[in-house]
Design an enzyme around this catalytic site. Structure first.
Site, PDB file in Angstrom:
ATOM      1  N   HIS A  46       0.928  -1.129   0.129  1.00 23.67           N
ATOM      2  CA  HIS A  46       0.092  -0.146  -0.058  1.00 23.67           C
ATOM      3  C   HIS A  46       0.915   1.273   0.091  1.00 23.67           C
ATOM      4  O   HIS A  46       2.072   1.250   0.342  1.00 23.67           O
ATOM      5  CB  HIS A  46      -0.824   0.068   1.121  1.00 23.67           C
ATOM      6  CG  HIS A  46      -1.919  -0.874   1.109  1.00 23.67           C
ATOM      7  ND1 HIS A  46      -2.988  -1.057   2.157  1.00 23.67           N
ATOM      8  CD2 HIS A  46      -2.118  -2.039   0.519  1.00 23.67           C
ATOM      9  CE1 HIS A  46      -3.927  -1.934   1.853  1.00 23.67           C
ATOM     10  NE2 HIS A  46      -3.310  -2.687   0.752  1.00 23.67           N
ATOM     11  N   GLU A  48       1.002   3.906   1.835  1.00 21.71           N
ATOM     12  CA  GLU A  48       1.473   4.227   3.295  1.00 21.71           C
ATOM     13  C   GLU A  48       2.723   3.042   3.538  1.00 21.71           C
ATOM     14  O   GLU A  48       3.727   3.746   4.194  1.00 21.71           O
ATOM     15  CB  GLU A  48       0.401   4.003   4.440  1.00 21.71           C
ATOM     16  CG  GLU A  48      -0.726   4.847   4.068  1.00 21.71           C
ATOM     17  CD  GLU A  48      -1.960   4.186   3.300  1.00 21.71           C
ATOM     18  OE1 GLU A  48      -2.966   4.353   3.546  1.00 21.71           O
ATOM     19  OE2 GLU A  48      -1.545   3.418   2.360  1.00 21.71           O
ATOM     20  N   CYS A  76      -6.197   1.903   5.719  1.00 24.47           N
ATOM     21  CA  CYS A  76      -6.893   0.706   6.356  1.00 24.47           C
ATOM     22  C   CYS A  76      -6.319   0.276   7.587  1.00 24.47           C
ATOM     23  O   CYS A  76      -5.276   0.949   8.217  1.00 24.47           O
ATOM     24  CB  CYS A  76      -6.620  -0.586   5.148  1.00 24.47           C
ATOM     25  SG  CYS A  76      -4.798  -0.971   5.131  1.00 24.47           S
ATOM     26  N   CYS A  79      -2.389  -0.257   7.507  1.00 24.80           N
ATOM     27  CA  CYS A  79      -1.488   0.824   7.382  1.00 24.80           C
ATOM     28  C   CYS A  79      -1.679   1.603   8.596  1.00 24.80           C
ATOM     29  O   CYS A  79      -0.670   2.370   9.088  1.00 24.80           O
ATOM     30  CB  CYS A  79      -1.928   1.555   6.248  1.00 24.80           C
ATOM     31  SG  CYS A  79      -1.665   0.884   4.616  1.00 24.80           S
TER      32      CYS A  79
END
Length: 142
Positions: A46, A48, A76, A79
């Protein structure tokens, strides 16, 4: 947030979910990331996570205690957990994520007082620019 939006566009250009992230220290971008889950065949890639890894390498520390993380969509659970574990003090995100948001929508991991670190979290910044990128991406997939 504008720099994070540019990262989101990079993800979109790669046919990835268009989420972008930058990490800032002393008003300077020290790390960037965008979603690479399809390119890397890695569910953890992801925006992040990519940015946190780059920032940790740049600062040679697993703790990012004097930075601000900007991301185009609410993080999410994975993260948000990484943000807490990295001891990031400030999180700024664009659009809220009604299906997976873990920084105020479904959960509030970053500000949970039961954890040993809380993150000052600000959501909704430039949401009118951040949300349409993801919405249009998923409309095109249907």
């Amino acid at each position: 947030m504008k720099a994070a939006l540019r990262e989101a566009q990079k993800a979109l250009d790669l046919n990835e979910v268009p989420i972008g992230c930058v990490i800032v220290r002393e008003e300077k971008v020290i790390a960037k990331g965008h979603n690479l889950t399809e390119q890397l065949k890695d569910a953890t890639a992801h925006a992040e996570m990519m940015a946190i890894t780059a920032a940790s390498a740049a600062l040679e520390s697993r703790y990012l205690t004097d930075v601000t993380l900007y991301v185009t969509i609410e993080p999410c659970a994975m993260c948000a957990g990484a943000i807490v574990l990295a001891r990031i003090p400030r999180l700024v995100f664009g659009a809220y994520d009604i299906k997976a948001g873990a920084c105020g929508t479904l959960f509030n991991i970053t500000e949970d007082s039961r954890l040993n670190h809380q993150v000052h979290t600000i959501g909704g910044v430039l949401d009118r620019e951040c949300a349409p990128l993801v919405q249009e991406y998923f409309r095109g997939k249907r």
